[in-house]
Scaffold this active site. Structure first.
Site, PDB file in Angstrom:
ATOM      1  N   ASP A  33       0.851  -1.190   0.000  1.00  0.00           N
ATOM      2  CA  ASP A  33       0.000   0.000   0.000  1.00  0.00           C
ATOM      3  C   ASP A  33       0.889   1.244   0.000  1.00  0.00           C
ATOM      4  O   ASP A  33       1.895   1.318   0.704  1.00  0.00           O
ATOM      5  CB  ASP A  33      -0.912  -0.014   1.227  1.00  0.00           C
ATOM      6  N   GLN A  96     -14.604   2.673   1.106  1.00  0.00           N
ATOM      7  CA  GLN A  96     -13.897   2.233  -0.108  1.00  0.00           C
ATOM      8  C   GLN A  96     -13.600   3.443  -0.993  1.00  0.00           C
ATOM      9  O   GLN A  96     -14.486   4.253  -1.271  1.00  0.00           O
ATOM     10  CB  GLN A  96     -14.747   1.223  -0.890  1.00  0.00           C
ATOM     11  N   HIS A 102      -9.897  -5.107  -3.220  1.00  0.00           N
ATOM     12  CA  HIS A 102      -8.588  -5.331  -2.599  1.00  0.00           C
ATOM     13  C   HIS A 102      -8.786  -5.765  -1.161  1.00  0.00           C
ATOM     14  O   HIS A 102      -9.642  -5.235  -0.456  1.00  0.00           O
ATOM     15  CB  HIS A 102      -7.711  -4.080  -2.669  1.00  0.00           C
ATOM     16  N   LEU A 103      -7.986  -6.743  -0.737  1.00  0.00           N
ATOM     17  CA  LEU A 103      -7.925  -7.139   0.663  1.00  0.00           C
ATOM     18  C   LEU A 103      -6.741  -6.398   1.270  1.00  0.00           C
ATOM     19  O   LEU A 103      -5.613  -6.516   0.786  1.00  0.00           O
ATOM     20  CB  LEU A 103      -7.694  -8.648   0.792  1.00  0.00           C
ATOM     21  N   HIS A 104      -7.002  -5.616   2.313  1.00  0.00           N
ATOM     22  CA  HIS A 104      -5.904  -4.998   3.067  1.00  0.00           C
ATOM     23  C   HIS A 104      -5.361  -6.036   4.032  1.00  0.00           C
ATOM     24  O   HIS A 104      -6.141  -6.644   4.785  1.00  0.00           O
ATOM     25  CB  HIS A 104      -6.415  -3.836   3.921  1.00  0.00           C
TER      26      HIS A 104
HETATM   27  P1  AMP Z   1      -9.851   1.584   0.284  1.00  0.00           P
HETATM   28  O1  AMP Z   1     -10.065   2.868   1.042  1.00  0.00           O
HETATM   29  O2  AMP Z   1     -10.254   0.362   1.067  1.00  0.00           O
HETATM   30  O3  AMP Z   1     -10.483   1.633  -1.087  1.00  0.00           O
HETATM   31  O4  AMP Z   1      -8.285   1.462   0.119  1.00  0.00           O
HETATM   32  C1  AMP Z   1      -7.556   1.940  -0.987  1.00  0.00           C
HETATM   33  C2  AMP Z   1      -6.109   1.788  -0.643  1.00  0.00           C
HETATM   34  O5  AMP Z   1      -5.365   1.901  -1.837  1.00  0.00           O
HETATM   35  C3  AMP Z   1      -5.573   2.853   0.325  1.00  0.00           C
HETATM   36  O6  AMP Z   1      -5.032   2.222   1.473  1.00  0.00           O
HETATM   37  C4  AMP Z   1      -4.508   3.577  -0.500  1.00  0.00           C
HETATM   38  O7  AMP Z   1      -3.395   3.971   0.276  1.00  0.00           O
HETATM   39  C5  AMP Z   1      -4.141   2.533  -1.533  1.00  0.00           C
HETATM   40  N1  AMP Z   1      -3.607   3.052  -2.798  1.00  0.00           N
HETATM   41  C6  AMP Z   1      -4.167   4.010  -3.584  1.00  0.00           C
HETATM   42  N2  AMP Z   1      -3.416   4.200  -4.679  1.00  0.00           N
HETATM   43  C7  AMP Z   1      -2.363   3.349  -4.593  1.00  0.00           C
HETATM   44  C8  AMP Z   1      -1.231   3.060  -5.418  1.00  0.00           C
HETATM   45  N3  AMP Z   1      -1.024   3.712  -6.580  1.00  0.00           N
HETATM   46  N4  AMP Z   1      -0.358   2.124  -5.001  1.00  0.00           N
HETATM   47  C9  AMP Z   1      -0.559   1.456  -3.836  1.00  0.00           C
HETATM   48  N5  AMP Z   1      -1.611   1.674  -3.027  1.00  0.00           N
HETATM   49  C10 AMP Z   1      -2.499   2.611  -3.385  1.00  0.00           C
END
Ligand code: AMP
Ligand code: ZN
Length: 116
Positions: A33, A96, A102-104
């Site tokens: 991330d 989101q 995506h799985l965190h």
């Molecule tokens: P969500 O809020 O569950 O949709 O999480 C989206 C995640 O994507 C966040 O933790 C961001 O930090 C991550 N993210 C967004 N753009 C990128 C990127 N280009 N590379 C890696 N992680 C990203």
């Protein structure tokens, strides 16, 4: 493989933008991330574009679904044998922000409960 031209995670899958990749196979990609919320924070995604967990659960093969969760467990355990957390946000009410499933996987610090 079907990707969306404007989806940021599809761009990572295609190699159009850079990410720190941890693992990749035909169905799944694991990468760091960009804005980590724990010492280890990786994202596990299907390489095909799918918006959220609900759409994935109703369209994925059992292998594809299992593979995604198996990789989350593998990298969570590797980072922190004492415990880790897997989070999936679906929809704006859950926070989101990227509409490609995506799985965190969060590890390396104590986690509080309930989450915010
Ligand atoms: P969500 O809020 O569950 O949709 O999480 C989206 C995640 O994507 C966040 O933790 C961001 O930090 C991550 N993210 C967004 N753009 C990128 C990127 N280009 N590379 C890696 N992680 C990203
Ligand atoms: Zn996508």
């Amino acid at each position: 493989m079907s990707t969306e031209p404007n989806c940021i995670f599809c761009k990572i899958v295609r190699g159009d933008i850079q990410a720190v990749e941890i693992a990749r196979d035909a169905e799944t990609l694991v990468f760091k991330d960009l804005n980590p919320k724990a010492p280890t924070h990786v994202l596990v995604i299907p390489t095909r574009h799918v918006t959220n967990l609900g759409d994935f659960a109703t369209s994925a093969t059992p292998h594809e679904l299992g593979n995604l969760f198996a990789l989350a467990a593998k990298y969570g355990r590797e980072a922190s044998p004492g415990g880790y957390r897997v989070v999936v946000n679906e929809g704006p009410d859950a926070g989101q922000t990227v509409f490609h499933l995506h799985l965190h996987v969060l590890a390396g610090r104590p986690m509080s409960w309930p989450p915010g």
